[in-house]
Design a protein around this motif. Structure first.
Motif, PDB file in Angstrom:
ATOM      1  N   ALA A  35       0.823  -1.208   0.000  1.00 19.27           N
ATOM      2  CA  ALA A  35       0.000   0.000   0.000  1.00 19.27           C
ATOM      3  C   ALA A  35       0.857   1.258   0.000  1.00 19.27           C
ATOM      4  O   ALA A  35       0.620   2.190  -0.782  1.00 19.27           O
ATOM      5  N   SER A  36       1.846   1.316   0.863  1.00 19.37           N
ATOM      6  CA  SER A  36       2.674   2.523   0.949  1.00 19.37           C
ATOM      7  C   SER A  36       3.520   2.700  -0.303  1.00 19.37           C
ATOM      8  O   SER A  36       3.756   3.827  -0.751  1.00 19.37           O
ATOM      9  N   THR A  37       3.974   1.601  -0.886  1.00 23.51           N
ATOM     10  CA  THR A  37       4.757   1.677  -2.121  1.00 23.51           C
ATOM     11  C   THR A  37       3.914   2.238  -3.261  1.00 23.51           C
ATOM     12  O   THR A  37       4.357   3.125  -4.007  1.00 23.51           O
ATOM     13  N   LEU A  38       2.706   1.738  -3.412  1.00 26.32           N
ATOM     14  CA  LEU A  38       1.834   2.233  -4.477  1.00 26.32           C
ATOM     15  C   LEU A  38       1.478   3.696  -4.261  1.00 26.32           C
ATOM     16  O   LEU A  38       1.442   4.480  -5.221  1.00 26.32           O
ATOM     17  N   LYS A  39       1.197   4.059  -3.029  1.00 29.29           N
ATOM     18  CA  LYS A  39       0.853   5.459  -2.760  1.00 29.29           C
ATOM     19  C   LYS A  39       1.994   6.387  -3.145  1.00 29.29           C
ATOM     20  O   LYS A  39       1.778   7.514  -3.623  1.00 29.29           O
ATOM     21  N   GLU A  40       3.222   5.902  -2.994  1.00 32.49           N
ATOM     22  CA  GLU A  40       4.385   6.732  -3.294  1.00 32.49           C
ATOM     23  C   GLU A  40       4.669   6.815  -4.786  1.00 32.49           C
ATOM     24  O   GLU A  40       4.951   7.894  -5.305  1.00 32.49           O
ATOM     25  N   ILE A  41       4.610   5.695  -5.503  1.00 31.71           N
ATOM     26  CA  ILE A  41       5.059   5.689  -6.902  1.00 31.71           C
ATOM     27  C   ILE A  41       3.923   5.670  -7.913  1.00 31.71           C
ATOM     28  O   ILE A  41       4.127   6.041  -9.071  1.00 31.71           O
ATOM     29  N   ALA A  42       2.726   5.246  -7.504  1.00 37.97           N
ATOM     30  CA  ALA A  42       1.609   5.160  -8.450  1.00 37.97           C
ATOM     31  C   ALA A  42       0.295   5.347  -7.711  1.00 37.97           C
ATOM     32  O   ALA A  42      -0.509   4.414  -7.602  1.00 37.97           O
TER      33      ALA A  42
END
Length: 497
Positions: A260-267
């Motif tokens: 979740a945090s990765t997607l919020k950051e990059i996409a």
């Protein structure tokens, strides 16, 4: 394409904004809203949103490809047919299984080609299935969500893996269990691999979502526990104090939060959701009987939803509404009421059962959709159907029912809640000889065409981004741009004599 549209006002009108569980102001850019009906000006438009999704399973060749060994052109034809069926059923989202066994139904330098494509693990099918599906589905304004299985490495232990497969590069973390092979969820390298795969997909493909199903720790086989003693002992040796069950849940929770945090950051425009088993725990709510996912596969979907890690939960409510111990109506009511950090519920419906027994009639499918819609004010805003097969076969006329009765009006899926503040620019229009030419931003997903009728703006059609010339006929119209986060711009108003 230059479609001529019937000037008939459907029920998907701006008045529907009153039932939207998000502020309309969040769906319009901070620019001056001008007089309704004035050509070349802007107007706020909206319509009742609903995700209408379908799962396309590749594991065991359930849906795609229909069998192994088909050549590239035959597989492409099957994908074309899938898109056609979704469009004819008035669906707006496809959930495509691209990682059934730590493999890939897309070009990857991280994991090998799936054996379900050619019959040989690592065998190149000669084209990119995910890339091809995205091209075809987006050309029909249909979303494509990449469906990944986090830990399942092999459905059958006897299947032969490609040499670069994780079961062979990390054999100490691959466990035979319940007839299959599972990577150890407690191993950081297993979690890292999944995050790496997610990042790779969203950076190279314009997918509209990342999706996990209910397979986390494997379902217990009833004879022996999952063999993760080594990783649990390592955790304890490092000072960990959680009991084994709490530790397993923690492993899954950490993974969900990382994705979740990765997607919020990059996409941030990519929707992230999970489809868990349909019963949270036996007795919750009262009278519900069944498997305990919290202590059985160590999934805690209420936590994921309440923490805002997912955009939606799609509980697999795979029982008829008449089956009291697992009644669909009771369960959708409960799931929709849970603390949700303003997240959606898109309940899963087992369409594959239609026609299999008297309880699984088309009337039952309709009842489940209507029960979901009753919870609309609690953000129950759609369904995902498992799987596309009955729609392809039109079993008991189910595709006709979808098209002609249940999903008559067009609809976008709801906006991605974590990305609602980012609003795309309205389209620019050039009108000549009663034909409208559209220019939209490069990152647009689609456009929406509204007609002004009886004092209201009514959605007539969701148009793919490839449809840049329109001849809608006489009337007052507005066209809005739809961003990849499913947020609509203001509508650009024009009139045709």
């Amino acid at each position: 394409m230059r479609p001529t549209l019937l000037a008939i006002c459907c029920a998907a009108c701006t008045a529907g904004r009153e039932s939207q569980p998000w502020p309309v102001s969040a769906m319009a850019p901070q620019i001056e809203e001008r007089a309704t009906g004035s050509e070349g000006h802007w107007v706020a438009v909206s319509h009742p949103r609903e995700l209408r999704g379908v799962w396309i399973a590749s594991v065991a060749n359930i849906n795609f490809p229909s069998r192994t060994g088909l050549d590239a052109e035959a597989q492409k034809a099957e994908l074309d047919g899938i898109v056609d069926t979704a469009a004819e059923s008035h669906l707006n989202a496809i959930f495509f299984q691209v990682r059934p066994e730590l493999d890939a139904l897309y070009e990857s330098e991280i994991e090998p080609w799936s054996r379900y494509l050619t019959g040989i693990a690592g065998g190149d099918p000669g084209y990119d299935p995910l890339g091809y599906l995205l091209e075809r589905a987006h050309a029909r304004a249909i979303e494509v969500h990449a469906w990944l299985n986090p830990y399942r490495a092999k459905q059958r232990q006897s299947s032969v893996a490609a040499r670069e497969h994780m079961t062979l590069t990390h054999p100490d973390l691959a466990h035979n269990y319940a007839g299959g092979v599972w990577m150890d969820p407690g191993a950081p390298v297993v979690q890292d691999r999944l995050v790496e795969v997610v990042v790779d997909i969203v950076r190279r493909y314009e997918v509209d979502g990342i999706h996990f199903d209910d397979y986390f720790y494997p379902y217990p086989d009833g004879s022996e526990p999952f063999p993760d003693s080594r990783t649990y002992t390592s955790y304890q040796s490092a000072g960990g104090e959680l009991g084994r069950h709490d530790w397993r849940r923690h492993n899954v929770n950490v993974l969900v939060e990382r994705v979740a945090s990765t997607l919020k950051e990059i996409a941030p425009q990519v929707r992230f959701g999970i489809s868990p088993f349909g019963i949270y725990r036996p007795g919750i709510p009262a009278g519900i009987v069944g498997f305990d996912q919290y202590d059985g596969i160590f999934a805690d979907p209420l936590l994921w939803k309440s923490r805002g890690w997912v955009d939606y939960i799609a509980p697999q409510l795979y029982w008829p509404s008449t089956q009291t111990p697992q009644a669909y109506g009771t369960l959708i009511d409960w799931w929709s009421q849970q603390p949700d950090a303003q997240r959606y519920t898109f309940a899963g419906i087992q369409l594959s059962k239609v026609g299999s027994a008297p309880a699984w009639s088309t009337i039952e499918i309709q009842a489940q959709i209507e029960l979901s819609r009753l919870q609309r004010d609690r953000r129950s805003l759609g369904n995902i159907f498992f799987h596309i097969g009955p729609l392809q076969q039109n079993t008991l006329g189910i595709r006709d029912l979808f098209r002609d009765h249940l999903f008559i009006e067009p609809a976008l899926s709801p906006p991605v809640l974590t990305d609602m503040d980012r609003v795309i620019a309205p389209p620019e229009l050039e009108i000549k000889d009663n034909e409208v030419a559209l220019t939209t931003p490069d990152d647009a997903f689609a456009t929406t065409l509204y007609r002004f009728d009886n004092g209201d703006w009514c959605l007539l059609q969701v148009l793919s981004i490839t449809e840049r010339r329109l001849s809608p006929g006489p009337g007052t119209w507005a066209i809005a741009t739809v961003g990849r986060n499913m947020v609509e711009s203001l509508g650009t108003v024009f009139e045709l004599p």
